[in-house]
Design an enzyme around this catalytic site. Structure first.
Site, PDB file in Angstrom:
ATOM      1  N   ASP A 198       0.832  -1.204   0.000  1.00 30.50           N
ATOM      2  CA  ASP A 198       0.000   0.000   0.000  1.00 30.50           C
ATOM      3  C   ASP A 198       0.871   1.260   0.000  1.00 30.50           C
ATOM      4  O   ASP A 198       0.899   2.020   0.984  1.00 30.50           O
ATOM      5  CB  ASP A 198      -0.955   0.022   1.189  1.00 30.50           C
ATOM      6  CG  ASP A 198      -2.205   0.848   0.896  1.00 30.50           C
ATOM      7  OD1 ASP A 198      -2.658   0.833  -0.253  1.00 30.50           O
ATOM      8  OD2 ASP A 198      -2.721   1.514   1.807  1.00 30.50           O
TER       9      ASP A 198
ATOM     10  N   HIS B 167      -5.154   0.334   5.417  1.00 27.31           N
ATOM     11  CA  HIS B 167      -3.758   0.605   5.060  1.00 27.31           C
ATOM     12  C   HIS B 167      -2.842  -0.531   5.513  1.00 27.31           C
ATOM     13  O   HIS B 167      -1.908  -0.906   4.804  1.00 27.31           O
ATOM     14  CB  HIS B 167      -3.337   1.927   5.711  1.00 27.31           C
ATOM     15  CG  HIS B 167      -2.079   2.519   5.174  1.00 27.31           C
ATOM     16  ND1 HIS B 167      -1.780   2.569   3.830  1.00 27.31           N
ATOM     17  CD2 HIS B 167      -1.027   3.104   5.810  1.00 27.31           C
ATOM     18  CE1 HIS B 167      -0.611   3.175   3.656  1.00 27.31           C
ATOM     19  NE2 HIS B 167      -0.132   3.487   4.848  1.00 27.31           N
TER      20      HIS B 167
END
Length: 495
Positions: A199, A291
């Site tokens: 990410d 995340h």
């Protein structure tokens, strides 16, 4: 909606907060790491740019773990070669560098877990790159410090090359800001083997110059996992932009199942000691579920029997509608390097995961061969269900179709079935079809006792997680009545 925008704007303000009076230099030199300049880093997406802090301030540490010291780290310092001589580093072994992101450090549980899985997987050199002193707020300074840390990693790799390390055996794994840090290191290292971005951070990086962000040219193979790819005003910390040879977008890449967000409950639980720290630390933790999921996907992939099999497609909408190839072409995670597209970059791959650990689901390729009967060859419409039975395990009865489908004689229908149940040897399947009885189609209700509906199955093919094929059938074309379950067993007659 108003509160979400307010929180997002506060977070964006905090991320870009910096004092102009403190940063007047446009370039600076940092000893053996060379010189840095802010030239070329300014854009509408990076309105404020500063130079990296000093090496002493960032204090990058390389904490080495091997199978000889799996629990106690050994700090290796280029400037003190004796630290290398006393370490268990083996130049012939593949070498991994784990690089954390904003507000993290080298002792976070997710880093230790990933390190442990690596050492379980193979005889590796695993470096944890700890730059916790430089990853602190403000975000603008932390983004600048990634350039320095990237240079430190490249400096370490060059040192290890002199000891016999081959750059093709080096794999950098970076989370968030650590992804772009890996990119800077790769840009300064010739023929670096691989970079995996977990990410990659979006704010200050997405849609910027390749010089600024992680890019396919930074290593021989660059793969990324996107899990929080939304605008920062919507609490997104990752980036949607593809920036590798292959980019994986599990569950669309923007929101992960199980990461439900309730800002008011979060604030009530966390409290607000002071506004700035809450915006940076508290709110960041609040939005970090999506995340951080990239980290957990990658860690799980290292030793799992499940392969996170993925499908190449133009976008998630087409993937959900079944407009892509039904053949899995790659595996998300550590084993993504088994699929390197020839002379292609930014190949997008999609998959779906579970909402809880373990996140990977086994995929079974299903092919239904619909036959016909001489006296009953009409087309039907309905939904298909299948249960796979193996040696000591079985799946649930799972729906294969998305909505009702036309079931035509002499056709083959292909599906991908997802389940957490791993079956090595398929023994039989339970098959069912439910006829379409829509409220707006009164002729399908069967109130007047109309003709019973049937379909005929020649055989069913199942391909398991290890690409083994199993054919299941009976003798001849088997009648299957609507809403009834029929069993089919593996047989050599089916092929």
């Amino acid at each position: 909606m108003f509160m979400r925008r307010f929180f997002g704007q506060c977070l964006l303000f905090a991320l870009t907060l910096a004092s102009h009076g403190r940063y007047k230099r446009s370039s600076a030199c940092y000893g053996p790491l060379g010189c840095f300049s802010t030239d070329g880093f300014f854009s509408l997406r990076r309105p404020i740019n500063v130079l990296p802090a000093s090496r002493e301030s960032v204090n990058t540490q390389f904490r080495l773990y091997t199978r000889k010291n799996p629990q106690e780290d050994h700090v290796v310092r280029v400037d003190y070669p004796v630290t290398y001589d006393l370490s268990n580093f083996e130049p012939k072994n593949p070498t991994k560098f784990i690089i954390h992101g904003f507000t993290d450090n080298g002792f976070k549980p997710w880093i230790i877990q990933m390190k442990d899985e690596f050492l379980k997987y193979g005889d590796l050199n695993v470096f944890v790159v700890d730059w916790g002193s430089g990853s602190r707020p403000p975000y603008v300074q932390a983004t600048a410090n990634t350039r320095l840390v990237g240079a430190e990693i490249a400096y370490m790799i060059k040192f290890l090359q002199k000891k016999g390390l081959k750059t093709k055996d080096v794999h950098l794994i970076g989370h968030s800001l650590g992804s772009h840090t890996a990119g800077y290191a790769g840009r300064a290292t010739k023929n670096l083997g691989r970079i995996t971005g977990l990410d990659p951070a979006g704010p200050y990086f997405e849609y910027t110059s390749p010089r600024v962000q992680l890019d396919p040219t930074d290593a021989t193979f660059v793969d990324n996992i996107h899990t929080d790819a939304r605008n920062i005003l919507r609490f997104g910390l990752g980036m949607m932009q593809a920036s590798g040879h292959v980019d994986y977008y599990p569950n669309s890449g923007s929101h992960q199942p199980g990461c439900d967000k309730d800002p008011f409950t979060f604030v009530k639980i966390s409290g607000i000691e002071e506004v700035y720290n809450w915006i940076i630390s508290g709110l960041t933790r609040f939005v970090a579920c999506d995340h951080m999921r990239s980290v957990y996907y990658f860690t799980e992939s290292i030793n799992s029997k499940c392969r996170f099999r993925s499908f190449e497609c133009e976008n998630y909408e087409n993937y959900k509608k079944g407009r892509c190839s039904m053949q899995p072409s790659a595996q998300m995670g550590l084993h993504a390097d088994q699929y390197i597209p020839y002379r292609r970059k930014r190949v997008k791959l999609f998959l779906e995961t579970s909402d809880e650990d373990p996140f990977c689901e086994f995929l079974y390729e299903i092919e239904i061969d619909i036959g016909r009967h001489a006296l009953d060859s009409s087309k039907q419409r309905g939904e298909l269900y299948l249960q796979i039975v193996g040696d000591g395990a079985k799946t649930d009865l799972i729906k294969l179709t998305r909505g009702h489908r036309d079931l035509k004689p002499d056709t083959k229908m292909s599906f991908v079935m997802r389940t957490k149940t791993f079956i090595t040897k398929v023994l039989s399947v339970e098959f069912k079809w439910m006829e379409d009885k829509s409220w707006y189609k009164p002729w399908t209700w069967g109130i007047l006792g109309g003709k019973k509906k049937n379909i005929y199955i020649n055989k069913i093919k199942v391909v398991n997680n290890d690409a083994e094929e199993f054919f299941l059938c009976r003798f001849g074309s088997t009648q299957v009545k609507a809403n009834k379950i029929e069993s089919f067993s593996t047989s050599s007659f089916c092929t």
